[in-house]
Scaffold this active site. Structure first.
Site, PDB file in Angstrom:
ATOM      1  N   THR A 101       0.842  -1.202   0.000  1.00  0.00           N
ATOM      2  CA  THR A 101       0.000   0.000   0.000  1.00  0.00           C
ATOM      3  C   THR A 101       0.872   1.245   0.000  1.00  0.00           C
ATOM      4  OG1 THR A 101      -1.731   1.241   1.185  1.00  0.00           O
ATOM      5  CG2 THR A 101      -0.193   0.019   2.562  1.00  0.00           C
ATOM      6  N   GLY A 102       0.364   2.308  -0.605  1.00  0.00           N
ATOM      7  CA  GLY A 102       1.044   3.591  -0.556  1.00  0.00           C
ATOM      8  C   GLY A 102       0.372   4.508   0.446  1.00  0.00           C
ATOM      9  N   ASN A 103      -0.607   3.979   1.162  1.00  0.00           N
ATOM     10  CA  ASN A 103      -1.401   4.800   2.084  1.00  0.00           C
ATOM     11  C   ASN A 103      -0.962   4.538   3.531  1.00  0.00           C
ATOM     12  OD1 ASN A 103      -3.468   5.608   3.874  1.00  0.00           O
ATOM     13  ND2 ASN A 103      -4.990   5.564   2.241  1.00  0.00           N
ATOM     14  N   GLY A 160      -1.989   5.704   6.305  1.00  0.00           N
ATOM     15  CA  GLY A 160      -3.109   5.575   7.250  1.00  0.00           C
ATOM     16  C   GLY A 160      -3.608   4.143   7.311  1.00  0.00           C
ATOM     17  N   ASP A 217      -8.344  -2.901  -1.169  1.00  0.00           N
ATOM     18  CA  ASP A 217      -9.037  -1.838  -1.867  1.00  0.00           C
ATOM     19  C   ASP A 217     -10.259  -1.489  -1.035  1.00  0.00           C
ATOM     20  OD1 ASP A 217      -8.654  -0.346  -4.306  1.00  0.00           O
ATOM     21  OD2 ASP A 217     -10.686  -0.980  -4.782  1.00  0.00           O
ATOM     22  N   SER A 218     -10.499  -0.199  -0.850  1.00  0.00           N
ATOM     23  CA  SER A 218     -11.618   0.177   0.010  1.00  0.00           C
ATOM     24  C   SER A 218     -12.288   1.433  -0.529  1.00  0.00           C
ATOM     25  CB  SER A 218     -11.113   0.421   1.438  1.00  0.00           C
ATOM     26  OG  SER A 218      -9.961   1.242   1.421  1.00  0.00           O
ATOM     27  N   PHE A 255      -7.409   9.535   7.932  1.00  0.00           N
ATOM     28  CA  PHE A 255      -7.145   9.964   6.565  1.00  0.00           C
ATOM     29  C   PHE A 255      -8.458   9.946   5.780  1.00  0.00           C
ATOM     30  CE2 PHE A 255      -7.110   5.405   6.587  1.00  0.00           C
ATOM     31  CZ  PHE A 255      -7.597   5.021   5.363  1.00  0.00           C
ATOM     32  N   TYR A 312     -11.859  10.100   4.204  1.00  0.00           N
ATOM     33  CA  TYR A 312     -13.183  10.595   4.620  1.00  0.00           C
ATOM     34  C   TYR A 312     -13.426  10.426   6.123  1.00  0.00           C
ATOM     35  CZ  TYR A 312     -13.812  10.375  -0.428  1.00  0.00           C
ATOM     36  OH  TYR A 312     -13.657  10.553  -1.786  1.00  0.00           O
ATOM     37  N   LYS A 318     -10.963   3.298  16.335  1.00  0.00           N
ATOM     38  CA  LYS A 318     -11.488   3.114  14.967  1.00  0.00           C
ATOM     39  C   LYS A 318     -11.498   1.625  14.611  1.00  0.00           C
ATOM     40  CE  LYS A 318     -10.727   4.261  10.100  1.00  0.00           C
ATOM     41  NZ  LYS A 318      -9.896   4.900   9.079  1.00  0.00           N
TER      42      LYS A 318
END
Ligand code: ITT
Length: 188
Positions: free
Chosen positions: A7-9, A11, A65-66, A141, A143, A164
């Site tokens: 992943t590049g994310n 969060g 993927d989300s 991150f 939304y 969370k």
């Protein structure tokens, strides 16, 4: 036990690292280049990405993927969540929802596990809730400042990662994966 998260994310990575750590799985981030296929099916995107990553990764990994699906917008932004967030942000979603009585929405995560020689396996998670009337909170991150899961009065951005993870789509998919993975590993 070590596992790669493609992943590049950052969060997504921090949430997964916190949760999988509780299962004794040590997560490392790898930003392997994967081209997302054109599809409005989240699960199909996750599986196709995993199949591509499988060709490049030399070890077992997860990829996810989300997206946020807003019911009164017929599921928009859905699989396009990342692109839409970059283009119009949380404020753009709030504008699209102005005057809408129905603010219900859900997050979905499709998490694919890939293992060289064994192929790909899919796990999913979903959390339902409402879109807030204004952004609230600074954590997380995407939304997160907009989403209030059912069972809470806080947005995801007002929660710690641990909190969370009690609600989120990602945590549900990760928990399903972790219990399957640990059973599989114990058998070996
Ligand atoms: P990778 O593909 O590199 O993992 P990405 O951010 O591009 O990172 P996606 O293509 O799966 O990931 O896009 C998901 C988008 O949906 C993400 O960028 C956010 O805008 C949104 N999203 C998904 N899960 C979220 C969450 O838990 N909180 C807030 N927004 C989320």
């Amino acid at each position: 036990m070590k596992l790669i998260f493609v992943t590049g994310n950052p969060g997504k990575f921090l949430e997964a690292k916190e949760l999988l750590g509780k299962y004794g799985i040590r997560l490392e981030q790898a930003d392997i280049e994967v081209t997302e296929p054109q599809s409005d099916d989240l699960e199909e995107v996750a599986v196709k990405c995993a199949e591509e990553a499988l060709k490049k990764a030399g070890e077992r990994f997860i990829i996810e993927d989300s997206g946020l699906f807003v019911n009164s917008l017929n599921g928009f932004p859905g699989v396009y969540s990342s692109y839409v967030h970059r283009k119009i942000g949380c404020e753009g979603i709030l504008r699209l929802l102005a005057g809408s009585a129905d603010r219900s929405a859900y997050f979905m995560a499709a998490l694919a596990y890939g293992e060289p020689g064994s192929g790909v396996r899919l796990f999913t998670g979903r959390v339902d809730g409402n879109v807030a009337t204004e952004p609230r909170g600074k954590s997380g991150f995407g939304y997160d400042p907009l989403f209030i899961p059912f069972g809470s009065h806080s947005t995801f951005a007002e929660m710690s990662i641990e909190e969370k993870n009690k609600f989120s789509h990602r945590a549900k998919a990760l928990k399903a994966f972790a219990s399957w993975f640990l059973k599989k590993y114990e058998r070996k």
